[in-house]
Design a protein around this motif. Structure first.
Motif, mmCIF file in Angstrom:
data_model
loop_
_atom_site.group_PDB
_atom_site.id
_atom_site.type_symbol
_atom_site.label_atom_id
_atom_site.label_comp_id
_atom_site.label_asym_id
_atom_site.label_seq_id
_atom_site.Cartn_x
_atom_site.Cartn_y
_atom_site.Cartn_z
ATOM 1 N N THR A 4 0.851 -1.185 0.000
ATOM 2 C CA THR A 4 0.000 0.000 0.000
ATOM 3 C C THR A 4 0.884 1.231 0.000
ATOM 4 O OG1 THR A 4 -1.689 -1.168 1.260
ATOM 5 C CG2 THR A 4 -1.800 1.231 1.262
ATOM 6 N N LEU A 5 0.599 2.170 -0.906
ATOM 7 C CA LEU A 5 1.347 3.416 -0.997
ATOM 8 C C LEU A 5 0.414 4.583 -0.738
ATOM 9 C CD1 LEU A 5 3.374 2.901 -4.296
ATOM 10 C CD2 LEU A 5 4.252 2.819 -1.981
ATOM 11 N N THR A 6 0.941 5.618 -0.136
ATOM 12 C CA THR A 6 0.210 6.875 0.000
ATOM 13 C C THR A 6 0.964 7.903 -0.833
ATOM 14 O OG1 THR A 6 -0.431 6.277 2.251
ATOM 15 C CG2 THR A 6 -0.651 8.592 1.622
ATOM 16 N N ILE A 7 0.294 8.389 -1.877
ATOM 17 C CA ILE A 7 0.931 9.366 -2.767
ATOM 18 C C ILE A 7 0.067 10.616 -2.845
ATOM 19 C CG2 ILE A 7 2.206 7.672 -4.120
ATOM 20 C CD1 ILE A 7 0.072 7.772 -6.216
ATOM 21 N N ASP A 8 0.680 11.714 -3.247
ATOM 22 C CA ASP A 8 -0.043 12.977 -3.386
ATOM 23 C C ASP A 8 -1.142 12.851 -4.425
ATOM 24 O OD1 ASP A 8 1.635 14.215 -1.559
ATOM 25 O OD2 ASP A 8 3.017 14.927 -3.109
ATOM 26 N N ASP A 9 -2.220 13.604 -4.218
ATOM 27 C CA ASP A 9 -3.348 13.578 -5.147
ATOM 28 C C ASP A 9 -2.939 13.993 -6.558
ATOM 29 O OD1 ASP A 9 -5.027 12.748 -3.132
ATOM 30 O OD2 ASP A 9 -5.759 14.769 -2.670
ATOM 31 N N ALA A 10 -2.100 15.030 -6.646
ATOM 32 C CA ALA A 10 -1.671 15.516 -7.964
ATOM 33 C C ALA A 10 -0.865 14.452 -8.699
ATOM 34 C CB ALA A 10 -0.853 16.789 -7.806
ATOM 35 N N LEU A 11 -0.020 13.730 -7.968
ATOM 36 C CA LEU A 11 0.780 12.667 -8.565
ATOM 37 C C LEU A 11 -0.110 11.518 -9.019
ATOM 38 C CD1 LEU A 11 3.506 11.437 -9.280
ATOM 39 C CD2 LEU A 11 3.713 10.681 -6.917
ATOM 40 N N ALA A 12 -1.089 11.168 -8.214
ATOM 41 C CA ALA A 12 -2.017 10.097 -8.581
ATOM 42 C C ALA A 12 -2.780 10.462 -9.846
ATOM 43 C CB ALA A 12 -2.987 9.824 -7.439
ATOM 44 N N GLU A 13 -3.216 11.722 -9.948
ATOM 45 C CA GLU A 13 -3.935 12.170 -11.147
ATOM 46 C C GLU A 13 -3.041 12.111 -12.376
ATOM 47 O OE1 GLU A 13 -7.190 12.817 -11.646
ATOM 48 O OE2 GLU A 13 -7.399 12.091 -9.592
ATOM 49 N N ALA A 14 -1.789 12.520 -12.222
ATOM 50 C CA ALA A 14 -0.852 12.480 -13.348
ATOM 51 C C ALA A 14 -0.614 11.036 -13.797
ATOM 52 C CB ALA A 14 0.468 13.142 -12.962
ATOM 53 N N LEU A 15 -0.485 10.129 -12.847
ATOM 54 C CA LEU A 15 -0.288 8.716 -13.188
ATOM 55 C C LEU A 15 -1.524 8.131 -13.868
ATOM 56 C CD1 LEU A 15 1.550 7.575 -9.936
ATOM 57 C CD2 LEU A 15 2.544 7.659 -12.230
ATOM 58 N N LYS A 16 -2.704 8.482 -13.367
ATOM 59 C CA LYS A 16 -3.947 8.010 -13.980
ATOM 60 C C LYS A 16 -4.088 8.541 -15.406
ATOM 61 C CE LYS A 16 -6.579 7.566 -9.695
ATOM 62 N NZ LYS A 16 -7.675 8.133 -8.890
ATOM 63 N N LYS A 17 -3.722 9.808 -15.590
ATOM 64 C CA LYS A 17 -3.798 10.409 -16.927
ATOM 65 C C LYS A 17 -2.864 9.692 -17.896
ATOM 66 C CE LYS A 17 -3.236 14.776 -19.360
ATOM 67 N NZ LYS A 17 -2.797 16.166 -19.273
ATOM 68 N N LYS A 18 -1.640 9.414 -17.428
ATOM 69 C CA LYS A 18 -0.669 8.720 -18.271
ATOM 70 C C LYS A 18 -1.157 7.312 -18.598
ATOM 71 C CE LYS A 18 4.216 7.836 -18.851
ATOM 72 N NZ LYS A 18 5.557 8.043 -18.337
ATOM 73 N N ALA A 19 -1.762 6.638 -17.632
ATOM 74 C CA ALA A 19 -2.299 5.294 -17.867
ATOM 75 C C ALA A 19 -3.402 5.347 -18.915
ATOM 76 C CB ALA A 19 -2.824 4.712 -16.555
ATOM 77 N N TYR A 20 -4.272 6.328 -18.810
ATOM 78 C CA TYR A 20 -5.365 6.482 -19.772
ATOM 79 C C TYR A 20 -4.826 6.765 -21.176
ATOM 80 C CZ TYR A 20 -9.463 8.387 -22.111
ATOM 81 O OH TYR A 20 -10.465 8.642 -23.014
ATOM 82 N N GLU A 21 -3.849 7.693 -21.259
ATOM 83 C CA GLU A 21 -3.286 8.092 -22.553
ATOM 84 C C GLU A 21 -2.544 6.947 -23.237
ATOM 85 O OE1 GLU A 21 -0.908 11.464 -21.533
ATOM 86 O OE2 GLU A 21 -2.618 12.840 -21.529
ATOM 87 N N THR A 22 -1.883 6.104 -22.459
ATOM 88 C CA THR A 22 -1.086 5.021 -23.043
ATOM 89 C C THR A 22 -1.857 3.719 -23.159
ATOM 90 O OG1 THR A 22 -0.205 4.417 -20.870
ATOM 91 C CG2 THR A 22 1.096 5.987 -22.180
ATOM 92 N N GLY A 23 -3.019 3.650 -22.515
ATOM 93 C CA GLY A 23 -3.802 2.423 -22.555
ATOM 94 C C GLY A 23 -3.263 1.336 -21.647
ATOM 95 N N LYS A 24 -2.383 1.716 -20.738
ATOM 96 C CA LYS A 24 -1.813 0.754 -19.796
ATOM 97 C C LYS A 24 -2.554 0.844 -18.474
ATOM 98 C CE LYS A 24 2.844 1.066 -21.782
ATOM 99 N NZ LYS A 24 4.236 1.413 -21.512
ATOM 100 N N SER A 25 -2.372 -0.157 -17.642
ATOM 101 C CA SER A 25 -3.017 -0.136 -16.325
ATOM 102 C C SER A 25 -2.273 0.828 -15.402
ATOM 103 C CB SER A 25 -3.010 -1.535 -15.710
ATOM 104 O OG SER A 25 -1.690 -1.915 -15.352
#
Length: 88
Positions: A4-25
């Protein structure tokens, strides 16, 4: 390994955006990002920034540029005065 990781909200959003853009999980993007960060080695030193200077001409008589903010205030006051006189 599951953790379990606790990360900043902004970082989580950036990671989610990158996942969406690349089609990766999300999991795959987090793992790739961590791996890239760990294998990157020492951070590269920033290149020196050099600004090319330009000649801007000479200063009109009566203006002291040692007090540039005072000059800016004076010019602004003159512009406001001119606007107000046009309204009369």
């Amino acid at each position: 390994m599951r953790t379990t990781l606790t990360i900043d909200d902004a970082l989580a959003e950036a990671l989610k955006k990158k996942a969406y853009e690349t089609g990766k999980s999300f999991k795959q993007i987090v793992n790739e990002t961590l791996l890239n960060g760990l294998s990157g080695g020492e951070p590269q030193q920033a290149k020196l920034y050099q600004l090319k200077t330009m000649r801007m001409g000479t200063v009109s008589a009566g203006y002291n540029l040692d007090k540039a903010l005072d000059l800016a205030d004076e010019l602004e006051d003159m512009a406001i005065k001119a606007k107000l006189e046009l309204r009369k």
